[in-house]
Write a protein that holds these residues in place. Sequence first.
Motif, short mmCIF file in Angstrom:
data_model
loop_
_atom_site.label_atom_id
_atom_site.label_comp_id
_atom_site.label_asym_id
_atom_site.label_seq_id
_atom_site.Cartn_x
_atom_site.Cartn_y
_atom_site.Cartn_z
N ASP A 1 0.84 -1.20 0.00
CA ASP A 1 0.00 0.00 0.00
C ASP A 1 0.88 1.25 0.00
O ASP A 1 1.71 1.45 0.89
N LYS A 2 0.74 2.09 -1.01
CA LYS A 2 1.57 3.29 -1.13
C LYS A 2 1.48 4.19 0.09
O LYS A 2 2.46 4.83 0.47
N ASP A 3 0.32 4.26 0.71
CA ASP A 3 0.16 5.10 1.89
C ASP A 3 1.15 4.70 2.98
O ASP A 3 1.70 5.56 3.69
N LYS A 4 1.41 3.40 3.11
CA LYS A 4 2.35 2.91 4.13
C LYS A 4 3.78 3.29 3.76
O LYS A 4 4.57 3.68 4.62
N VAL A 5 4.12 3.18 2.48
CA VAL A 5 5.46 3.54 2.02
C VAL A 5 5.70 5.03 2.20
O VAL A 5 6.76 5.45 2.67
N VAL A 6 4.72 5.85 1.85
CA VAL A 6 4.83 7.30 2.01
C VAL A 6 5.02 7.66 3.48
O VAL A 6 5.88 8.48 3.83
N LYS A 7 4.23 7.04 4.34
CA LYS A 7 4.33 7.32 5.78
C LYS A 7 5.73 7.02 6.31
O LYS A 7 6.31 7.82 7.05
N GLU A 8 6.28 5.88 5.92
CA GLU A 8 7.61 5.50 6.40
C GLU A 8 8.68 6.46 5.88
O GLU A 8 9.58 6.86 6.61
N THR A 9 8.56 6.87 4.60
CA THR A 9 9.53 7.79 4.02
C THR A 9 9.49 9.14 4.72
O THR A 9 10.54 9.71 5.07
N VAL A 10 8.29 9.66 4.94
CA VAL A 10 8.15 10.96 5.61
C VAL A 10 8.70 10.89 7.03
O VAL A 10 9.35 11.84 7.50
N GLU A 11 8.47 9.80 7.72
CA GLU A 11 9.01 9.64 9.08
C GLU A 11 10.53 9.73 9.08
O GLU A 11 11.13 10.38 9.95
N LYS A 12 11.17 9.08 8.10
CA LYS A 12 12.64 9.12 8.01
C LYS A 12 13.12 10.54 7.70
O LYS A 12 14.13 11.00 8.23
N VAL A 13 12.41 11.23 6.82
CA VAL A 13 12.76 12.62 6.48
C VAL A 13 12.62 13.51 7.71
O VAL A 13 13.51 14.32 8.02
N ASN A 14 11.54 13.36 8.44
CA ASN A 14 11.30 14.16 9.65
C ASN A 14 12.41 13.96 10.67
O ASN A 14 12.94 14.93 11.24
N ILE A 15 12.76 12.70 10.90
CA ILE A 15 13.80 12.38 11.88
C ILE A 15 15.13 13.00 11.47
O ILE A 15 15.86 13.56 12.30
N THR A 16 15.45 12.92 10.17
CA THR A 16 16.73 13.46 9.68
C THR A 16 16.78 14.97 9.83
O THR A 16 17.78 15.52 10.33
N ILE A 17 15.74 15.66 9.42
CA ILE A 17 15.74 17.12 9.49
C ILE A 17 15.74 17.61 10.94
O ILE A 17 16.45 18.57 11.29
N GLU A 18 14.98 16.95 11.80
CA GLU A 18 14.92 17.37 13.20
C GLU A 18 16.26 17.22 13.91
O GLU A 18 16.56 17.94 14.86
N GLY A 19 17.08 16.29 13.40
CA GLY A 19 18.36 16.05 14.05
C GLY A 19 19.50 16.90 13.51
O GLY A 19 20.64 16.74 13.90
N GLU A 20 19.18 17.81 12.58
CA GLU A 20 20.22 18.63 11.94
C GLU A 20 20.06 20.11 12.25
O GLU A 20 18.96 20.61 12.42
N SER A 21 21.20 20.76 12.31
CA SER A 21 21.20 22.22 12.45
C SER A 21 22.24 22.77 11.47
O SER A 21 23.44 22.51 11.61
N ILE A 22 21.78 23.48 10.44
CA ILE A 22 22.70 23.95 9.40
C ILE A 22 22.90 25.45 9.51
O ILE A 22 21.94 26.21 9.71
N VAL A 23 24.14 25.87 9.37
CA VAL A 23 24.45 27.30 9.32
C VAL A 23 25.10 27.58 7.98
O VAL A 23 26.22 27.12 7.71
N TYR A 24 24.40 28.30 7.11
CA TYR A 24 24.97 28.66 5.80
C TYR A 24 25.82 29.93 5.96
O TYR A 24 25.41 30.88 6.62
N ALA A 25 26.96 29.90 5.32
CA ALA A 25 27.86 31.06 5.38
C ALA A 25 27.26 32.21 4.58
O ALA A 25 26.59 32.00 3.60
#
Length: 372
Positions: A348-372
Amino acid sequence: MGKKLLIVANHFATIYKFRKELVSKLVEEGYDVIISLPFSPDIEKIKDLGVRVIDTKVDRKSLNPIKDLKLLNDYKNLIKEEKPDLVLAYTIKCNIYGGMACRLYSVPFMANVTGLGSAYYRGGMLKNIVSSLYKIGLKNAKGVFFENTANARVLIDDKTINDDQAIVLKGAGVNLQQFEYCEMPSDKVVKFLFIGRIMAEKGVNELFEAIKKIKMNYSNVEFSFIGWFEEDYKELIEELQRDGFIKYYGYQEDVRPFIRDCHCVVLPSYHEGMANVLLEGAAMGRVLITSDIYGCKEAVVEGVNGWTCKVKDSEALYEKMRDFVEMDFDEKVKMGREGRRYMEDIFDKDKVVKETVEKVNITIEGESIVYA
């Protein structure tokens, strides 16, 4: 405005055909989504998902290093200008050069390996070059999505990535509303359907051999082909159609009417990331016959919703198709229903989308970027 997500891809279909549900979900989650890909007449369809689109030329087949260096430079400029919180890449060149650009600016990066492709399958010098480039592009990836476990294992074993980088999904999943179950047509003529590029690596040579043998022994069988053909196959396709072995319909934007009109989807491919045509066929209640390889066999519960056969074996392919032709119609229908149930449970695509978004959320929440 929410976090900014840059998606880089090599073709309109990569995003819209297979991942529009994911893009819509990311927008719904509050992401400012930018998509970089080559221009297409259908680009407005992607913009309608609520995203910005940037035209970036990607020559998918070129081996010209100058063109590839230009792509790397384009991605560097894009990242510098847009300052994304995360870059999500699809397909080989985008994974490699998107990953390299992100390393230069220390931007979080996630790649999607939708299949290892011909370079890995054929081996040799090209495979070595691609492998070396992948090692550079994926070195700092926060996650690498795969569509089957075998592809992940190849890149882990050759030390392109680490175990903890690999994320195996159920392909891109299948949209169960778009590819809804429908009753099989009557059994007066048993109809097989091939969907894909007509090229050797899709197993068409073995399929043509099996078709000729089937047509010699059965008069109530029909074989339809959908997809572009490589130039090498132009004369052969015309000959097979002229002699009544196949019906060729060229590329079709919407494959559903053709799936609806068949009983069995056949794909004797040599290698796949995850064969979407199998997922779509099963979702609509059609039996599957395919190769016993990763990327194909995941869609099949052996003897329940279809069969797998040894790759590059036209005789094994013939035998499975023959068995299907001789099967009672009610049994065909039963297998088709089991295929639909399996798609609902696993793909079911809904399940695949949910898992992908969860991984994206976790990755972004764990990062702090400072652009020069």
